[in-house]
Each structure stands twice: as structure tokens, then as C-alpha cells.
Design an enzyme around this catalytic site. Structure first.
Site, short mmCIF file in Angstrom:
data_model
loop_
_atom_site.label_atom_id
_atom_site.label_comp_id
_atom_site.label_asym_id
_atom_site.label_seq_id
_atom_site.Cartn_x
_atom_site.Cartn_y
_atom_site.Cartn_z
N GLU A 64 84.03 28.11 9.05
CA GLU A 64 83.82 29.42 8.43
C GLU A 64 85.10 30.03 7.91
O GLU A 64 85.07 31.02 7.16
CB GLU A 64 83.12 30.37 9.42
CG GLU A 64 84.01 31.01 10.46
CD GLU A 64 84.35 30.10 11.63
OE1 GLU A 64 84.85 30.62 12.65
OE2 GLU A 64 84.14 28.87 11.54
N HIS A 117 87.17 25.40 12.73
CA HIS A 117 86.40 26.55 12.23
C HIS A 117 86.07 26.41 10.74
O HIS A 117 86.83 26.88 9.89
CB HIS A 117 87.22 27.82 12.43
CG HIS A 117 87.30 28.30 13.83
ND1 HIS A 117 86.53 29.33 14.32
CD2 HIS A 117 88.06 27.88 14.88
CE1 HIS A 117 86.83 29.55 15.60
NE2 HIS A 117 87.75 28.67 15.96
N CYS A 170 83.78 26.02 17.83
CA CYS A 170 84.79 26.33 18.84
C CYS A 170 84.14 26.84 20.13
O CYS A 170 83.57 26.06 20.87
CB CYS A 170 85.80 27.32 18.26
SG CYS A 170 87.33 27.45 19.24
#
Length: 235
Positions: free
Chosen positions: A198, A196, A87
């Protein structure tokens, strides 16, 4: 061997802690790095995390791309170190000219928050090698400046050289050209994407209801792939 993955914190980083957790769950040692340093502390790979570095002034990622540590990031990229920009980190990589093109305000001028289907277009990078080309995965997306743009010449080059790592599937959420959600450099060690990974590393992590973003594990393979790439390169 113990693989050490550095996660760089910039003023306004929001997801650096989540990225370090992903690194840990992938079996590596997370190392917190600071934007004002010139020391990568001997790490084997790097993550530039999501957030709003420097308040997204000028353009998202533009000031962060000039941070002191970015000179070391550029040197590491040239030497083949695996580097992932997520991002805001993707925006930094583009602003630092480590990946081509640019990122602008979403086409509808609104912040996006959704689980996003992606198609893996390049499974030959340090961060995507545990996927297969054409595989569909679901990764959370949250951004306001995720519209990917490039000149006709640049777009033709990244298409011809297989530099598109991910495309949006089902819906293009931000008006990105050619549905581009993520890119790789020509060597496959630098990857950037707007979603994302993660935030999709373990079952039951985060809300899992019809009214909220679901949990998932598709993102963990980004980090385990990078760990494997480091181990294999050292063998």
C-alpha cells in the site's frame, strides 16, 4: 459491479488509511471495518493492515488474532474470500492459523526501514495474478518482528505445495527462513507478506531521494488483482 474491500482497524493500526487509499486507486470502494464488530458489511475482499495492534503485546498479532471480527475473517477465508495481511496483518493471519509458521524478532534485533526487492514465487493467487512467477518487484519494508520461522515439517510442506508467495531478493533483511517474505494458503485466496504494497501505489508518493525510500507503483497490482478476482468470480 462495484467491488467493496473491507480494511479492518485494530487498536494500534497505522496503515489502515493507506490501505483504503490503495483500494480506492485500484478502482474499488474501501469500507472501514472495526476489530470489535462481527459484521463484515457485505464486503467482497478484506485487508488486515500494518501497525502495532494492541501494542504487539505477547507476540505481534497474537491479541488481534483473537479479536471479535477475526471469527468472521476465518469464516470468510474458508468460503474463498480474498484476504490480504500486510506486515502486522500477516502476523495476525499466522497467529490465527490461516497461514502456517510464525514470525519473530528480526535477527539483528533492530527495526528495518528499506525499499525491499522481492521475487514473486506464486502468481496464481487472488492477490498476485497480475505478476508473473520469477518477476522482481520493489516494495517498502518496515518491521521489527519480521523473521519468518517454521518447523522442518512445515517448511517442507509450504515448499512442496508452492505456498511461498514472495522471497526476499538481494538481501534477507530479518533472518527469515528460506528468505520467505510472504505466503499464500493452499486455495490462493489468503495472502500475507511483511513488506507494504500500500506504500507503493502511485508515482511520486512519498520521498524520492538518495537518502530516503523511493516511490513506486509495484504495490498497486496487489489490489487491482484482487478486484479482478472478485469480478471474475461473480461473472
Amino acid at each position: 459491479m462495484t467491488v467493496r474491500v473491507g480494511v479492518i482497524t485494530f487498536p494500534g493500526s497505522l496503515d489502515d488509511g493507506d490501505a483504503r487509499r490503495a483500494v480506492r486507486l485500484a478502482g474499488a470502494e474501501p469500507v472501514a471495518l472495526w476489530h470489535g464488530s462481527h459484521d463484515l458489511e457485505g464486503v467482497d475482499a478484506l485487508v488486515l493492515p500494518g501497525g502495532f495492534s494492541y501494542g504487539d503485546y505477547l507476540r505481534a498479532g497474537a491479541i488481534a488474532a483473537l479479536a471479535p471480527i477475526m471469527s468472521e475473517v476465518k469464516d470468510a477465508a474458508a468460503k474463498g474470500m480474498p484476504i490480504l495481511g500486510i506486515c502486522n496483518g500477516f502476523q495476525m493471519l499466522v497467529e490465527a492459523h490461516l497461514l502456517p509458521g510464525g514470525l519473530i524478532r528480526n535477527a539483528h534485533q533492530q527495526f528495518i526501514r528499506r525499499d525491499q526487492r522481492l521475487v514473486v514465487e506464486n502468481a496464481d493467487t487472488a492477490w498476485t495474478s497480475e505478476f508473473r512467477r520469477g518477476q522482481e518487484i520493489v516494495i517498502p519494508l518496515k518491521n521489527a518482528d519480521g523473521g519468518y520461522i517454521a518447523s522442518d515439517e512445515t517448511l517442507a510442506r509450504i515448499q512442496g505445495e508452492n505456498l511461498i508467495a514472495f522471497r526476499y531478493a538481494g538481501v534477507n533483511p530479518n533472518g527469515s527462513m528460506d528468505d520467505i517474505a510472504g505466503l499464500t494458503n493452499e486455495h490462493g485466496n489468503v495472502v500475507g507478506l511483511m513488506p507494504h504494497p500500500e506504500h507503493a501505489i502511485e508515482p511520486g508518493f512519498g520521498p524520492d531521494t538518495s537518502a530516503a525510500m523511493r516511490s513506486g507503483v509495484d504495490g498497486l497490482q496487489f489490489f487491482t488483482a484482487a478486484v479482478s478476482a472478485v469480478v471474475h468470480s461473480a461473472a
